[in-house]
Design a protein around this motif. Structure first.
Motif, PDB file in Angstrom:
ATOM      1  N   GLY A   1      -6.035   1.103   2.343  1.00  0.00           N
ATOM      2  CA  GLY A   1      -6.080   0.142   1.251  1.00  0.00           C
ATOM      3  C   GLY A   1      -7.495  -0.132   0.780  1.00  0.00           C
TER       4      GLY A   1
ATOM      5  N   GLU B   1      -8.756   0.053  -3.044  1.00  0.00           N
ATOM      6  CA  GLU B   1      -9.389  -1.091  -3.693  1.00  0.00           C
ATOM      7  C   GLU B   1     -10.757  -0.714  -4.246  1.00  0.00           C
TER       8      GLU B   1
ATOM      9  N   GLU C   1      -6.085   0.070  -6.851  1.00  0.00           N
ATOM     10  CA  GLU C   1      -5.209  -1.042  -6.500  1.00  0.00           C
ATOM     11  C   GLU C   1      -5.020  -1.984  -7.688  1.00  0.00           C
TER      12      GLU C   1
ATOM     13  N   GLU D   1       0.837  -1.204   0.000  1.00  0.00           N
ATOM     14  CA  GLU D   1       0.000   0.000   0.000  1.00  0.00           C
ATOM     15  C   GLU D   1       0.870   1.253   0.000  1.00  0.00           C
TER      16      GLU D   1
END
Length: 728
Positions: free
Chosen positions: A476, A480, A485, A444
């Motif tokens: 994170g 995502e 991501e 991350e």
């Protein structure tokens, strides 16, 4: 400063050796695994070198020789005592009259220790004929000259243990007392320094004790550091003049630093000792490769540590002293404040350690080491801020279950210490992994560095998310949800076109805004019941905690908090994304209520959505739930099923009936233990209807005393039947 290379016998025949009263107990006979290993290896080394006549130099032994020819060691007490015991044992074994010379060695720490040393010398002739018939410690304790009260003396206990080890190792070895007496040929030697000759500070140390004025443990420790540093200078491991400058600063500007942080509860000496102790323990952790490292465990666990403890456990060397000096200098300079880690507060926690309640966490120790590591470099304010940000994010979001996790983080930072000035570049280098921290968090950080370096607006956006007090640098889930991501996996340069960039930025911003509405400083900041039930409309989000499911709590508990749901990748976290996608920022509560009211969930947990009381009243503070081996579903008051609990189906029925039945006619029964019956009773005109649920047949049973029992299939059937039959 010059040293003399000499043997124990030579030292003792030139002056008496008195272990001064301020020294600690003899410790080489400790019973822990590490001590046993060190003790046995050391004594075997002595035997091997005497047997093969190979030189063995036992480093530096230093202290002061008084005008009356008494040597008062500051460092070397443990080695000198072991050599005294070895000389005594070989003298007893051979019946040598020269054993009487060993009466020149004495302990002043306790009267019993001093008397025992003298008793060993006088009982030597009586022990020689019976040597080998029993452990030598047993023979000594059975001697008429041994007092039972001595068994409580820690030094004597330790001496007896070491003598047994010497007996085991030397009993069959062809080593003689004469070898030890030969000052020219004896292979066991050490460097001897008489500090009094050089007018060093420890002369004051000795005078103070001569006047009967007690030294603080820190003054004692300082004297050892001074002698050790001087010895390291002589070896060339520290630059010339280091000791003088170190001691000058320790009594000057570094004392001023701690004086600024003094309080009513801690003396400056205690605070300085806490700081040095923490630095040295972290230094020892850089060398830890054993998950069960008993030496590091002892340093972390014991409240009172002496200089010799750090020496025995390999926690102090020239590198540690240099690191300590740089660290003290660093904290003595103004440190630019950061938004993520308060260096001043961390310093306060380090120097305020005193009890188990104020001990540092592993996370504290890792952060402290990281800050000290930064002080070893001349970092710019920008470089320092970048490292502190990374240090905070990595340490806060790595789980420290055990000592080995802590030492792994310390070693991981040790491996990248030369890269701190360009730490962001180091993180972006895939072929040099960053070890010792959560691999997910490291990845991350790589992504966020790319985003922050892409342009100022991304930097501002990422830092806004990181600074959220509940997310604590771990975002994170936002990366995502916004599909950034996945994009990073395909292109680790983040060099996508402006259209894609605008899409990713908009998605990230939207998810961040919605998350900021839902989560506050300590967890949820909206109605928990609304959020919980709305989230269940997207899926069964409860997380496993040992044998229980948990519907999560506020705070930062690593296993059962909302923080874990946001941290762990997987389907459960995806339910949060699905909820955020349906959340209307203009009417947050209204959109949650809409989801609850219009849900289409048909699975067994649907009642938790329909009835707020199940997860807000029936369940305990930890919000634990368990499905037992036989299919029972229990709403737990505590962690275990042996405590009181409600049955899920029964409580759902109770909540449904409460909307139609007079509360005085309705009772929900809980019980302790998973096998005990848990039911709902409804009263009507003197008749009692008791409802139970059979998990094996998935049927409800209504016992209508005295009119028999009826069986029903569904929750809805039971509610309809009872509300029709029972008067309101």
């Amino acid at each position: 400063m010059n040293s003399q290379v000499m043997t124990f016998w030579e030292l003792m025949t030139k002056q008496t050796i008195h272990i001064p009263i301020i020294q600690r107990d003899y410790a080489q006979g400790r019973s822990d695994k590490q001590a046993r290993t060190v003790r046995t290896q050391f004594i075997r080394d002595l035997a091997d070198h005497l047997e093969t006549n190979r030189p063995l130099v036992l480093d530096f032994i230093y202290g002061s020789v008084t005008p009356t020819k008494e040597f008062l060691p500051l460092d070397g007490q443990q080695r000198l005592t072991t050599l005294f015991l070895l000389h005594w044992y070989l003298g007893v074994k051979e019946g040598r009259p020269e054993v009487t010379t060993l009466s020149r060695f004495s302990y002043e720490t306790r009267a019993s220790s001093r008397e025992f040393c003298q008793a060993l010398v006088t009982m030597a002739p009586t022990l020689q004929p019976v040597l080998g018939q029993a452990p030598i410690s047993t023979l000594i304790c059975d001697s008429p000259q041994f007092y039972r009260s001595w068994e409580q003396d820690l030094t004597i206990q330790s001496m007896l243990v070491v003598l047994d080890t010497i007996d085991d190792v030397f009993r069959e070895r062809p080593v003689t007392f004469a070898q030890l007496m030969d000052n020219d040929a004896c292979p066991i030697r050490f460097h001897f320094i008489d500090l009094a000759v050089y007018g060093m500070e420890d002369t004051l140390y000795i005078k103070m004790n001569a006047r009967g004025k007690a030294l603080t443990p820190f003054e004692h420790f300082k004297a050892h550091i001074q002698g050790f540093a001087q010895a390291e200078e002589m070896k060339g491991k520290l630059e010339s003049g280091f000791t003088h400058q170190f001691m000058h600063r320790l009594d000057g500007i570094w004392t001023d630093l701690f004086w600024q942080h003094r309080n009513d509860y801690h003396e400056i000496d205690q605070q300085m000792m806490a700081f040095i102790r923490t630095v040295l323990i972290n230094h020892r952790a850089t060398k830890s490769i054993d998950r069960e490292d008993s030496a590091l465990q002892r340093l972390l666990a014991e409240d009172e540590l002496w200089f010799s403890d750090f020496m025995v456990e390999d926690a102090i060397d020239a590198e540690a002293l240099f690191f300590l000096a740089k660290s003290l200098n660093g904290f003595g300079q103004p440190v630019s404040p950061t938004d993520v880690l308060d260096v001043g507060q961390l310093f306060e926690r380090v120097i305020s350690q005193e009890t188990s309640e104020t001990r540092l966490t592993y996370q504290d120790r890792v952060q402290f080491y990281g800050i000290c590591l930064a002080f070893q470099h001349d970092l710019t304010s920008e470089q320092m801020a970048e490292w502190v940000r990374l240090l905070h994010n990595l340490s806060v979001n790595t789980i420290y279950n055990a000592m080995s996790d802590y030492s792994s983080s310390i070693r991981g930072m040790e491996q990248i210490k030369q890269s701190l000035p360009e730490i962001a570049d180091r993180f972006l280098t895939q072929d040099t992994p960053i070890r010792g921290f959560s691999t997910t968090q490291v990845q991350e950080e790589r992504l966020k560095i790319r985003l922050r370096h892409r342009d100022v607006s991304w930097k501002t956006l990422v830092e806004r998310a990181e600074h959220h007090p509940y997310f604590q640098g771990q975002i994170g889930f936002l990366l995502e949800f916004a599909e950034i991501e996945d994009a990073f996996v395909l292109d680790m340069t983040c060099d996508w076109d402006t259209v894609l960039d605008a899409t990713y930025r908009a998605g990230f911003t939207t998810y961040l805004k919605k998350s900021e509405v839902l989560f506050g400083e300590n967890g949820l900041q909206i109605d928990r019941s609304l959020f919980t039930r709305a989230l269940l409309t997207q899926g069964y989000y409860a997380l496993k905690s040992n044998r229980n499911d948990c519907f999560l709590i506020d705070g930062f508990d690593r296993d059962i908090s909302w923080k874990r749901l946001l941290r762990d990748k997987g389907d459960k976290r995806t339910y949060v994304k699905d909820l955020l996608d349906l959340l209307d920022l203009n009417q947050v509560e209204g959109s949650l209520q809409h989801l609850i009211k219009n849900h289409q969930v048909t699975d067994w947990y649907r009642h938790m959505i329909d009835y707020a009381g199940i997860l807000e009243t029936a369940i305990g503070k930890k919000r634990f739930f368990r499905e037992t081996w036989d299919g029972r579903r229990l709403l737990l008051k505590e962690k275990r099923t042996s405590s009181y609990s409600y049955e899920y189906e029964m409580y759902a029925l109770y909540e449904a009936l409460r909307q139609h039945v007079n509360p005085n006619h309705l009772t929900i029964v809980d019980s302790a233990g998973e096998a005990k019956e848990k039911n709902v009773t409804v009263e009507r005109n003197g008749q009692t209807c008791t409802v139970t649920y059979d998990h094996k047949t998935d049927h409800y049973y209504i016992d209508q005393y005295p009119n028999g029992t009826i069986m029903m299939k569904t929750h809805e059937d039971v509610v309809q039947y009872l509300t029709r039959r029972v008067e309101v």
